[in-house]
Motif scaffolding. Sequence first.
Motif, mmCIF file in Angstrom:
data_model
loop_
_atom_site.group_PDB
_atom_site.id
_atom_site.type_symbol
_atom_site.label_atom_id
_atom_site.label_comp_id
_atom_site.label_asym_id
_atom_site.label_seq_id
_atom_site.Cartn_x
_atom_site.Cartn_y
_atom_site.Cartn_z
ATOM 1 N N VAL A 223 0.754 -1.227 0.161
ATOM 2 C CA VAL A 223 -0.046 0.150 -0.081
ATOM 3 C C VAL A 223 0.931 1.080 -0.115
ATOM 4 C CG1 VAL A 223 -1.624 1.327 1.496
ATOM 5 C CG2 VAL A 223 -1.973 -0.957 0.859
ATOM 6 N N LEU A 224 1.766 1.275 0.918
ATOM 7 C CA LEU A 224 2.826 2.449 1.000
ATOM 8 C C LEU A 224 3.564 2.778 -0.283
ATOM 9 C CD1 LEU A 224 3.934 1.998 4.710
ATOM 10 C CD2 LEU A 224 2.104 3.329 3.735
ATOM 11 N N THR A 225 4.009 1.599 -0.877
ATOM 12 C CA THR A 225 4.708 1.709 -2.270
ATOM 13 C C THR A 225 4.033 2.242 -3.213
ATOM 14 O OG1 THR A 225 6.218 -0.135 -1.434
ATOM 15 C CG2 THR A 225 6.107 0.345 -3.787
ATOM 16 N N ALA A 226 2.649 2.153 -3.385
ATOM 17 C CA ALA A 226 1.719 2.507 -4.512
ATOM 18 C C ALA A 226 1.520 4.067 -4.151
ATOM 19 C CB ALA A 226 0.404 1.810 -4.450
ATOM 20 N N ARG A 227 1.472 4.512 -3.005
ATOM 21 C CA ARG A 227 1.375 5.770 -2.465
ATOM 22 C C ARG A 227 2.739 6.503 -3.096
ATOM 23 N NH1 ARG A 227 -1.797 5.474 3.367
ATOM 24 N NH2 ARG A 227 -3.555 4.660 2.492
ATOM 25 N N ALA A 232 6.220 9.768 -6.878
ATOM 26 C CA ALA A 232 7.421 9.438 -7.741
ATOM 27 C C ALA A 232 7.163 9.908 -9.225
ATOM 28 C CB ALA A 232 7.979 8.155 -7.546
ATOM 29 N N LEU A 233 5.990 9.511 -9.672
ATOM 30 C CA LEU A 233 5.522 9.864 -10.807
ATOM 31 C C LEU A 233 5.641 11.467 -11.242
ATOM 32 C CD1 LEU A 233 4.477 9.228 -13.708
ATOM 33 C CD2 LEU A 233 2.179 8.950 -12.890
ATOM 34 N N PHE A 234 4.882 12.174 -10.234
ATOM 35 C CA PHE A 234 4.928 13.560 -10.399
ATOM 36 C C PHE A 234 6.531 14.150 -10.154
ATOM 37 C CE2 PHE A 234 0.373 12.960 -9.228
ATOM 38 C CZ PHE A 234 -0.217 13.787 -9.907
ATOM 39 N N ALA A 235 7.139 13.426 -9.119
ATOM 40 C CA ALA A 235 8.618 14.086 -9.084
ATOM 41 C C ALA A 235 9.255 13.827 -10.484
ATOM 42 C CB ALA A 235 9.213 13.227 -8.288
ATOM 43 N N PHE A 236 9.174 12.484 -11.091
ATOM 44 C CA PHE A 236 9.874 12.334 -12.601
ATOM 45 C C PHE A 236 9.410 13.325 -13.492
ATOM 46 C CE2 PHE A 236 9.580 10.158 -16.498
ATOM 47 C CZ PHE A 236 11.030 9.918 -16.725
ATOM 48 N N ILE A 237 7.989 13.609 -13.658
ATOM 49 C CA ILE A 237 8.025 14.728 -14.512
ATOM 50 C C ILE A 237 8.550 15.845 -14.223
ATOM 51 C CG2 ILE A 237 6.018 15.957 -15.706
ATOM 52 C CD1 ILE A 237 4.109 13.814 -15.095
ATOM 53 N N GLY A 238 8.527 16.381 -12.913
ATOM 54 C CA GLY A 238 9.133 17.541 -12.667
ATOM 55 C C GLY A 238 10.609 17.599 -12.652
ATOM 56 N N GLY A 280 10.708 2.940 -12.597
ATOM 57 C CA GLY A 280 9.516 3.375 -12.177
ATOM 58 C C GLY A 280 8.492 2.876 -12.777
ATOM 59 N N ALA A 281 8.509 2.652 -14.131
ATOM 60 C CA ALA A 281 7.354 2.053 -15.027
ATOM 61 C C ALA A 281 7.121 0.393 -14.490
ATOM 62 C CB ALA A 281 7.508 1.984 -16.440
ATOM 63 N N VAL A 282 8.399 -0.147 -14.295
ATOM 64 C CA VAL A 282 8.229 -1.267 -13.842
ATOM 65 C C VAL A 282 7.651 -1.676 -12.486
ATOM 66 C CG1 VAL A 282 9.751 -3.472 -13.613
ATOM 67 C CG2 VAL A 282 10.204 -2.057 -15.597
ATOM 68 N N LEU A 287 5.853 -4.685 -9.812
ATOM 69 C CA LEU A 287 6.616 -5.071 -8.582
ATOM 70 C C LEU A 287 5.415 -4.766 -7.603
ATOM 71 C CD1 LEU A 287 10.137 -4.176 -8.805
ATOM 72 C CD2 LEU A 287 9.072 -6.465 -9.024
ATOM 73 N N ILE A 288 4.905 -3.825 -7.513
ATOM 74 C CA ILE A 288 3.941 -3.364 -6.599
ATOM 75 C C ILE A 288 2.819 -4.386 -6.313
ATOM 76 C CG2 ILE A 288 1.963 -1.735 -5.869
ATOM 77 C CD1 ILE A 288 3.666 0.320 -7.173
ATOM 78 N N PRO A 289 2.170 -5.041 -7.317
ATOM 79 C CA PRO A 289 1.213 -5.955 -6.974
ATOM 80 C C PRO A 289 1.616 -7.308 -6.441
ATOM 81 C CG PRO A 289 0.868 -5.194 -9.027
ATOM 82 C CD PRO A 289 2.038 -4.763 -8.865
#
Length: 662
Positions: A223-227, A232-238, A280-282, A287-289
């Motif tokens: 759960v925490l990794t999904a959050r 991280a997605l927003f951070a990567f874009i920035g 991040g995509a992987v 991995l998260i599931p």
Amino acid sequence: MPRYLRVLAPALLIAATFAALLLGLGIGGAAAERTLADPGALVRFGMPVARTLVNLSMAGLIGSVVMTVWALSSERPESRVAMDLAAGSAAVLTVASSATLILTFVDVSGLAFSGEASFGAALAQFVTEVELGQLWLIQLLLAAVTTVLAFAIRERRLTLLVLVAAMATALPLAQQGHAAGASGHGQAVNSLLVHLVGAAVWLGGLLTLVFIARVTDRRRLSVLTARYSTLALFAFIGVAASGVVSAWLRVGGVDALLGTGYGQLVLLKTAALVVLGVFGAVQRTRLIPSIADTERGSRAFMWFVLAELAVMGVASGIAGALGRTATPVALEPARDQGGRISPAEWLTGDPLPPELTPMSYLTTWRFDLAWTLVCVFGIGLYLAGAIRLARRGDRWPVGRTIAWCLGLVLLFYTTNGALNAYEQYLFSVHMLAHMMLTMLIPLVLVLGAPVTLALRATEKRDDGSWGGREWILWAVQTPYSRIITHPAVAAVVFAGSLWVFYFTPIARWAASEHLGHQWMIIHFLIAGYLFNLSMVGIDPVPYRFPYPLRLVTLFATMASHAFFGVTLMTGDGLMLADWYGAMGRTWGATPLEDQVTGGGIAWGIGELPTLALALIVAVQWSRSDVKEQKRKDRAADRSGDVELEAYNAMLARRAGGQSHRD
């Protein structure tokens, strides 16, 4: 998570960072002995090492506090572990900032380090009179304050104070990355700030997952990794967007990108960023599931995290080397480079733009990455919320969506278009931007009802952590919120800001300093938003004036704006004469004539949104009367007109009594 992995993760990060740092110093030539005024190997290698420690510790601080505020439960040990990491990181940041300050002084001054009084006096002069020294002193003080707060605070709401202090530690670093007065200073500072904060959340958040893994089970870690992955997605874009902007400002062209050490380091860092994007995509898709399913999946995820931290370390090390490598494009202010420059370039760092024409409002752009991302993320999150409601079968008015998107498009134009390009040189353009920020943009944003949408579209958490819904509910119910959203307070701030801003030194600060300019944008947006929210807002607030009093308040603020505009139009003195009057423009109206135009904008154009606001209030008032009458009609239908029959009976009794007396 095995203990050796928890020890190996930070060790691998540090090892990869400093290995890449040494390699980068060799590629960029920053470690080579200087022919003149060489400070010695200690400074040549010590400065980038200390500065890289500053970056790593700031990442640990910001990332862990962001995770605590957004992802973790204050009722579980995970929050305590994350705040311990934040406190330790803040302490390291303080020590590293102190070491970097001293090494920077030795490098700049050419003095050898010593315990003599003359060295201390020179150091004191450096931190009080030289901009670079002042910034490092501010950095040191902010880190020290944040350390105390991180050790002392564990309560959920007060953690916001730690977050604000942690974010503030990135400001001096961003301002150091591009000299004040150099061309593109404002854009470069905002871009670097986005880069620093994004990288800190990305790296620090991942490091936080490693540390809290020992106090959580597999399901909780999933759960925490999904959050974290969302952050991280927003951070990567920035980070990616700001990296492109920063590289363009400093490299200048393809030839320099391939033919200089700085350009080669940029390419290496770009490659590391691409690899991290793949990681991040992987992580998100595969991995998260698997973390919660099996112990094997959990172990595979942690080994994957180790590899990701190693690549992050490489990127951090290269970033540290870039900070010490000479850039192909000079970052010194034009006034320090010798030669003749225009007054405008002396004041702003940028050459005077060409004459403003009607077509310039469409063709001239001066992009600001930070505000661009604010607008893009704002529209994206709003549309995502509306789509979520639609998929759930709930209806969200299209008009609200259009209003919100229109407001952010106008904000994008104001902070990136011709208004941003010319407002430093023409008071009239500055006033037009001001009216947009404080009157028109907030009005259409308020009509979008973003708080209502967020509360309806965001899921409620039941694990003791606070997400967007919980923080919004808390924010709108705080005593502070009750004060600032009160119509009287909002009206005073809205109308009074004009007078306080332009007739105090604040206006000069906002014109000449990047931080002041950003404060101006944020302040006027918030002031306008709160006022419009109290008048016509759909989002809930503790109290709103009755409709007649709202109209009275609107006309009072309109009169204040009109009087302000007339004051500017009839005044014979030039406001900010040492700024707008010293630009050396050879085109357009004279500074005083331009000021009169600005007063006309404040009086005339600025009142149009207020009139629209009054019209909306009148329409809402009319609709409220209709709704109230319908409510009464429905109540009468349910009760069989009991009240009317009782009233008629009373009249009949009175009439009978009167007849009897007669």
